[in-house]
Design an enzyme around this catalytic site. Structure first.
Site, PDB file in Angstrom:
ATOM      1  N   HIS A   1      14.356  98.214  79.296  1.00  0.00           N
ATOM      2  CA  HIS A   1      12.901  98.093  79.202  1.00  0.00           C
ATOM      3  C   HIS A   1      12.449  98.773  77.905  1.00  0.00           C
ATOM      4  CE1 HIS A   1       9.066  97.479  81.751  1.00  0.00           C
ATOM      5  NE2 HIS A   1       8.684  97.718  80.507  1.00  0.00           N
TER       6      HIS A   1
ATOM      7  N   GLU B   1      10.957  91.479  79.442  1.00  0.00           N
ATOM      8  CA  GLU B   1      10.099  90.889  78.406  1.00  0.00           C
ATOM      9  C   GLU B   1      10.723  90.888  77.007  1.00  0.00           C
ATOM     10  OE1 GLU B   1       6.256  92.723  78.525  1.00  0.00           O
ATOM     11  OE2 GLU B   1       5.824  92.041  80.547  1.00  0.00           O
TER      12      GLU B   1
ATOM     13  N   TYR C   1      -0.317  88.802  83.274  1.00  0.00           N
ATOM     14  CA  TYR C   1      -1.575  89.551  83.203  1.00  0.00           C
ATOM     15  C   TYR C   1      -2.781  88.673  82.884  1.00  0.00           C
ATOM     16  CZ  TYR C   1       1.387  93.645  83.337  1.00  0.00           C
ATOM     17  OH  TYR C   1       2.295  94.595  83.739  1.00  0.00           O
TER      18      TYR C   1
END
Length: 462
Positions: free
Chosen positions: A124, A169, A299
């Site tokens: 991450h 991501e 989001y």
């Protein structure tokens, strides 16, 4: 009770929350942890709001037991956390640091003792700085190092952890880290961004294959796919803009991951900025290592228009001169992001249609709002009012339920985030947590949204 409040999710639907190591752990120099690119980036003047760093963050490294107890109190069934690569291999490639693994050993046991399923993210964004010094994700070697690191973590935790995700991501890691420099390591080079995309995906494939060989039960990856929409659905120019942005944001990742290889139109676009000689024979087969689960972080939607001479978007290399990214319209979150739950339904349906047979889990969804701390709650305890967040989460859970009702194989929902935390380049000024953190005292206070979510989990629905 109104019909609006009676939605139920499928039996076994996974309810949980998510965090990331650099954002919450702190203890940046303890027990042998080496520096990451975010340690370096946050110390570079002008990169992070007011020079904030993750040195202390939420001090989760020392307070994990209390945090896990709070998760259990809220009824969480799953907790997605990331392992800090610099804790495990401080220089990225050398001997394993047993004290680093010890922490995740303790965390895993604490979660299981409370009946909470641990979901691991191996990467991450906190790349060991030593690997960045030799090229970071622009270097092919980093992909192989990711696989070695994955095996090292699995060798300690694989007997207790069922679900493993390789990357979080990669769009952000590549485009924000190497393309426009908004995230660590802060480089600004479109060619480097595309090299990073490929090596991140290659690293995923190598790590997924290694995890499978080591006996991992569920292997996946987490993307942040975009629902890209045209300003005018009848405009051919806008449709072309959607196609370009969708290629750079979605298809460049999803197509090779699912065995279709890189899309021809995307490779043509990339070749205008860099020769794609970093893609070698056999790489796409490696990237397409079978996965059991796709994590979806969502989001806000993305609206674009085709406009000659448009500024483009710095996070989508090569869109300058042809793509206008429309400003969001209200209501907005504290990040300035548009709130449109229906876009989540569209996105989930699109993935299910274009990439069938791939089980999905929402690994992040949430919103930053300027919460009001210090109010007394209905039970006389501390209370943080965040009705805007409750409304955001309610809307997006209803959107997720709508996708399930239309046949999408969605297995769970993990709210972002369990705790307020270090929000990358925004430092500590943006709060995404369902639990408020007083950064001076490290006191945790469940917000209104946490108690609301507790009830959602208990009834398995809305």
């Amino acid at each position: 009770m109104s019909a609006r409040s009676e939605l139920r999710f499928p039996e076994g639907f996974v309810w949980g929350a998510a965090t990331a190591a650099y954002q919450i752990e702190g203890a940046a120099t303890e027990d042998g942890r080496g520096p990451s690119i975010w340690d370096t980036f946050s110390r570079t003047p002008g990169r992070v709001f007011q020079g904030h760093t993750g040195d202390v963050a939420c001090d989760h490294y020392h307070r994990y037991a209390d945090d896990v107890a709070l998760m259990a109190d809220l009824g969480l069934r799953a907790y997605r956390f990331s392992v800090a690569w610099p804790r495990i291999r401080p220089d990225g490639t050398g001997p394993v640091n047993p004290r680093g693994l010890d922490f995740y050993d303790r965390l895993t046991d604490a979660l299981l003792q409370r009946g909470i399923d641990p979901i691991v993210t191996l990467y991450h964004w906190d790349l060991p700085q030593s690997l960045q010094d030799t090229g970071g994700w622009t270097s092919r070697d980093t992909a192989a190092h990711l696989a070695d690191y994955a095996v090292a973590v699995h060798s300690r935790l694989g007997d207790r952890i069922r679900t493993w995700t390789t990357l979080n991501e990669p769009w952000c890691s590549a485009y924000l880290g190497y393309g426009n420099g908004l995230h660590a390591p802060g480089e600004r080079d479109p060619g480097a961004a595309f090299r990073a995309v490929h090596h991140l995906l290659l690293g995923h494939g190598l790590a997924a294959r290694a995890l499978r060989a080591a006996g991992a039960e569920v292997v996946g990856i987490t993307l942040n796919p975009a629902d890209v929409r045209p300003a005018d659905p009848h405009s051919a120019a806008d449709a072309a803009a959607v196609r370009l942005v969708d290629g750079l944001h979605n298809r460049i990742f999803l197509d090779p991951l699912t065995g279709a290889g890189y899309p021809a139109d995307v490779l043509e676009h990339v070749s205008r900025m860099v020769e794609p000689d970093f893609i070698r024979d056999g790489d796409e087969k490696t990237i397409a290592a079978p996965i059991d689960l796709l994590g979806v972080n969502f989001y806000a939607p993305t609206y674009v228009a085709g406009r000659a001479g448009a500024a483009g978007g710095s996070a989508w290399p090569g869109t300058e001169g042809s793509v206008e990214f429309l400003p969001p319209v209200g209501p907005l979150t504290d990040m300035g992001w548009m709130i449109e739950p229906a876009s989540l339904t569209r996105l989930l349906e699109r993935i299910a249609t274009d990439y069938p047979g791939l089980p999905l889990i929402i690994t992040e969804n949430g919103a930053a709002f300027p919460d009001k701390a210090g109010e007394e709650g209905p039970d006389g305890t501390g209370w943080v009012a965040d009705s805007d967040r409750v409304a955001y989460l309610d809307g997006h859970l209803r959107a997720a339920h709508a996708a399930i009702a239309r046949g999408v194989d969605l297995r769970g929902y993990l709210v972002w985030s369990f705790l307020d935390n270090f929000e990358w380049a925004e430092g500590y000024r943006k709060r995404f947590g369902i639990v408020h953190v007083d950064y001076l005292t490290q006191r945790r206070t469940p917000k209104e949204s946490a108690r609301w979510y507790q009830e959602v989990i208990a009834r398995n629905g809305l």
